[in-house]
Design a protein around this motif. Sequence first.
Motif, PDB file in Angstrom:
ATOM      1  N   LEU A 163     -66.529 -20.738  -0.839  1.00 38.35           N
ATOM      2  CA  LEU A 163     -65.527 -20.708  -1.899  1.00 38.35           C
ATOM      3  C   LEU A 163     -64.866 -19.336  -1.993  1.00 38.35           C
ATOM      4  N   GLN A 164     -65.651 -18.268  -1.903  1.00 33.96           N
ATOM      5  CA  GLN A 164     -65.085 -16.932  -1.956  1.00 33.96           C
ATOM      6  C   GLN A 164     -64.167 -16.670  -0.775  1.00 33.96           C
ATOM      7  N   HIS A 165     -64.539 -17.150   0.397  1.00 29.44           N
ATOM      8  CA  HIS A 165     -63.692 -16.992   1.584  1.00 29.44           C
ATOM      9  C   HIS A 165     -62.366 -17.728   1.404  1.00 29.44           C
ATOM     10  N   ARG A 166     -62.422 -18.946   0.903  1.00 27.07           N
ATOM     11  CA  ARG A 166     -61.192 -19.723   0.668  1.00 27.07           C
ATOM     12  C   ARG A 166     -60.286 -19.037  -0.350  1.00 27.07           C
ATOM     13  N   ARG A 167     -60.874 -18.511  -1.422  1.00 25.84           N
ATOM     14  CA  ARG A 167     -60.081 -17.829  -2.450  1.00 25.84           C
ATOM     15  C   ARG A 167     -59.430 -16.564  -1.887  1.00 25.84           C
ATOM     16  N   ARG A 168     -60.177 -15.802  -1.065  1.00 23.49           N
ATOM     17  CA  ARG A 168     -59.612 -14.606  -0.447  1.00 23.49           C
ATOM     18  C   ARG A 168     -58.452 -14.952   0.478  1.00 23.49           C
ATOM     19  N   LYS A 170     -56.541 -17.620   0.355  1.00 25.32           N
ATOM     20  CA  LYS A 170     -55.426 -18.092  -0.455  1.00 25.32           C
ATOM     21  C   LYS A 170     -54.671 -16.917  -1.071  1.00 25.32           C
ATOM     22  N   ARG A 171     -55.388 -15.942  -1.573  1.00 26.25           N
ATOM     23  CA  ARG A 171     -54.744 -14.751  -2.141  1.00 26.25           C
ATOM     24  C   ARG A 171     -54.013 -13.955  -1.072  1.00 26.25           C
ATOM     25  N   ARG A 172     -54.625 -13.844   0.106  1.00 28.36           N
ATOM     26  CA  ARG A 172     -53.991 -13.105   1.205  1.00 28.36           C
ATOM     27  C   ARG A 172     -52.682 -13.767   1.612  1.00 28.36           C
ATOM     28  N   LEU A 173     -52.684 -15.083   1.683  1.00 29.44           N
ATOM     29  CA  LEU A 173     -51.466 -15.811   2.058  1.00 29.44           C
ATOM     30  C   LEU A 173     -50.394 -15.693   0.982  1.00 29.44           C
ATOM     31  N   GLN A 174     -50.795 -15.639  -0.277  1.00 33.75           N
ATOM     32  CA  GLN A 174     -49.820 -15.506  -1.368  1.00 33.75           C
ATOM     33  C   GLN A 174     -49.192 -14.124  -1.388  1.00 33.75           C
ATOM     34  N   ARG A 175     -49.908 -13.098  -0.948  1.00 35.96           N
ATOM     35  CA  ARG A 175     -49.391 -11.731  -0.939  1.00 35.96           C
ATOM     36  C   ARG A 175     -48.480 -11.435   0.232  1.00 35.96           C
ATOM     37  N   MET A 176     -48.578 -12.241   1.282  1.00 31.05           N
ATOM     38  CA  MET A 176     -47.768 -12.000   2.473  1.00 31.05           C
ATOM     39  C   MET A 176     -46.290 -12.208   2.173  1.00 31.05           C
ATOM     40  N   PRO A 177     -45.432 -11.274   2.618  1.00 31.29           N
ATOM     41  CA  PRO A 177     -43.989 -11.484   2.432  1.00 31.29           C
ATOM     42  C   PRO A 177     -43.489 -12.595   3.326  1.00 31.29           C
TER      43      PRO A 177
END
Length: 153
Positions: A138-143, A145-152
């Motif tokens: 779950l922590q890996h998936r959340r990380r 997801k956050r990484r993909l949201q931060r990408m321009p």
Amino acid sequence: MKRWFKYQTLKLMRTNGSASAVAKGFSIGLAIEMFTLPTAGLAFFLIFPFVYMLRGRMASALIGFIFGKMIYIPVAVLNERVGHWLLPEHFVVHFHGIPHWLNHLMTINLHLIVGGIIDGCILAFMMYLPVKKGLELLQHRRREKRRLQRMPM
């Protein structure tokens, strides 16, 4: 009940801390619950020193304790059987001056405590790895997801 259980699972998954610390806390709470009822609730106070010594998370220990309360009744039968297997056949509690039925009740409670300690430890070891792996996933998936949201874009 299903909604409440899902909420408790979500709280466990989102508890701050490393996956191993959260899983340790959950396992400690579950193990302690297996012998709390026969000790009139006094075993609950063992959660605090165990969480501190083993460096678990208190919030997840309390969730494990609640989970243990939900499964206690079916497991209590097993606890009593294990207590009978471990204690000698002729072992009974006998205090002079109290009724026979109270002596018998204390003997049953002793069987529940001994069996609950053994079964609680086994359950804790069985639940530690699945909880830890689930939290890591779950922590890996959340990380991610956050990484993909931060990408321009």
